[in-house]
Write an enzyme that holds these catalytic residues in place. Structure first.
Site, short mmCIF file in Angstrom:
data_model
loop_
_atom_site.label_atom_id
_atom_site.label_comp_id
_atom_site.label_asym_id
_atom_site.label_seq_id
_atom_site.Cartn_x
_atom_site.Cartn_y
_atom_site.Cartn_z
N VAL A 61 70.96 -5.46 -51.81
CA VAL A 61 70.32 -5.53 -53.13
C VAL A 61 70.30 -4.20 -53.87
O VAL A 61 69.90 -4.15 -55.04
CB VAL A 61 68.86 -6.05 -53.00
CG1 VAL A 61 68.84 -7.48 -52.52
CG2 VAL A 61 68.02 -5.15 -52.10
N TYR A 62 70.72 -3.13 -53.23
CA TYR A 62 70.76 -1.84 -53.93
C TYR A 62 71.86 -1.88 -54.99
O TYR A 62 73.05 -1.95 -54.67
CB TYR A 62 71.05 -0.69 -52.96
CG TYR A 62 69.94 -0.38 -51.98
CD1 TYR A 62 68.70 -1.01 -52.03
CD2 TYR A 62 70.12 0.57 -50.99
CE1 TYR A 62 67.69 -0.71 -51.14
CE2 TYR A 62 69.12 0.89 -50.08
CZ TYR A 62 67.90 0.24 -50.16
OH TYR A 62 66.91 0.53 -49.27
N SER A 63 71.45 -1.87 -56.25
CA SER A 63 72.39 -1.95 -57.38
C SER A 63 73.35 -3.13 -57.23
O SER A 63 74.54 -3.02 -57.52
CB SER A 63 73.17 -0.63 -57.53
OG SER A 63 72.33 0.40 -57.98
#
Length: 341
Positions: A61-63
């Protein structure tokens, strides 16, 4: 660089690891953290490897996956020299099954992460949060299959409560599934709740702490001072309400103590805050983040020396908070419930 075993496993990890939530900068939330591109990521990784920091942490889900993709490109040609950890569980699209720790989602999530990271295996794969809608047995059997397939080498969790983690460990023991060896948890001088239950559990069960946000959600960088406005460059302008809460009174009480110890030692405020964490039981590695080389090099200066017992006591006193029930009650019976710290 000092190395420690990751929980009750044979895997040695550096006491500092690089968190890559700043890679990509997609969206309002992660954009406030940073927007490191491939060229900048390569430069940061060069500095890390030179210092012995060989572990790099990310999440799907990071970026929206860009963090993993940038990390994969930046590590090209030196995959055999590093450890990669990543996470999945949180929602990644509007599809009904694009969330959670079901067999369906975990298999898809791991395969997608491997593709973005441009690797055949993940050294440490962690569940980003607990999924109460999926049977623990389903989750653990799936992770076991992924380990046997060679796609994952070690498993861990993140943001679990004590009973979430213990239930999972008990099921793993019952069926012979791989045990979680890491808990990626929030722990800092401003957030010591980890000590109440998760630390003694980690010591008892052999689960090492992979500490996220060791500088208290960016509050202990040394840029925030009593009586001064928040720096214009601080990500707290956009993310303060999204992170762990802390009162101004407590924040500045801790900062005052940090600045006093920094003056005694000749170290910086963040170096003191990180070094304090490295003296705590069960801590295996701290995830340090950096928008630029200067921040990274400063954080790397947190190792190779130790605070004195007196300095640790000063920081303990400034940062302690009365725990919630039943932990405050147990403190009254320390003869039978001794603290680890």
């Amino acid at each position: 660089m000092e190395f420690r075993n990751l929980g009750n496993s044979g895997l040695q990890v550096p006491v500092l690891s690089l968190g890559t939530a700043t890679f990509g900068g997609h969206g309002e939330f992660f954009g406030a953290w940073g927007n490191t591109d491939v060229a900048q990521a390569r430069s940061l990784i060069d500095i890390c490897l030179e210092a012995g920091v060989i572990m790099f942490d990310s999440a799907d889900v990071y970026s929206s996956g860009a963090s993993e993709a940038i990390l994969g490109v930046a590590l090209k040609g030196r995959r055999d020299k590093v450890l990669i950890s990543t996470k999945a569980t949180f929602r990644v699209s509007d599809e009904p099954n694009a969330v959670g720790s079901s067999r369906h989602h975990l298999i898809k999530a791991v395969d997608a992460a491997l593709q973005r990271l441009q690797t055949d295996y993940i050294d440490l794969f962690q569940l980003h949060g607990f999924d109460a809608r999926t049977p623990v047995e389903e989750t653990l059997s799936t992770l076991s299959d992924l380990v046997r397939a060679g796609k994952i080498r070690y498993t861990g969790v993140s943001n679990f409560s004590g009973w979430h983690l213990q239930r999972s460990l008990d099921v793993a023991d019952r069926y012979g599934y791989p045990r979680y060896v890491a808990h990626q948890a929030y722990y800092s001088l401003l957030g010591r709740e980890y000590e109440w239950e998760l630390m003694p559990q980690g010591a008892d069960q052999g689960v090492g702490a992979v500490v996220w946000s060791p500088l208290g959600w960016g509050r202990l960088t040394g840029k925030i001072r009593r009586g001064q406005p928040l720096p214009a460059s601080s990500r707290l302008h956009a993310t303060a309400d999204m992170g762990p809460p802390v009162s101004d009174e407590r924040l500045f009480q801790v900062i005052d103590a940090l600045e006093a110890v920094a003056e005694e030692t000749g170290k910086t405020v963040p170096q003191i805050a990180l070094n304090w964490l490295l003296q705590r039981p069960t801590v295996a590695t701290l995830l340090i983040g950096a928008r630029n080389e200067e921040q990274l090099r400063q954080n790397l200066g947190a190792v190779g020396w130790s605070l004195t017992p007196e300095q640790i006591e000063k920081l303990d006193e400034a940062s302690k908070v009365r725990p919630v029930y039943p932990y405050w009650h147990q403190e009254g019976f320390s003869e039978r419930n001794p603290s680890l710290v």
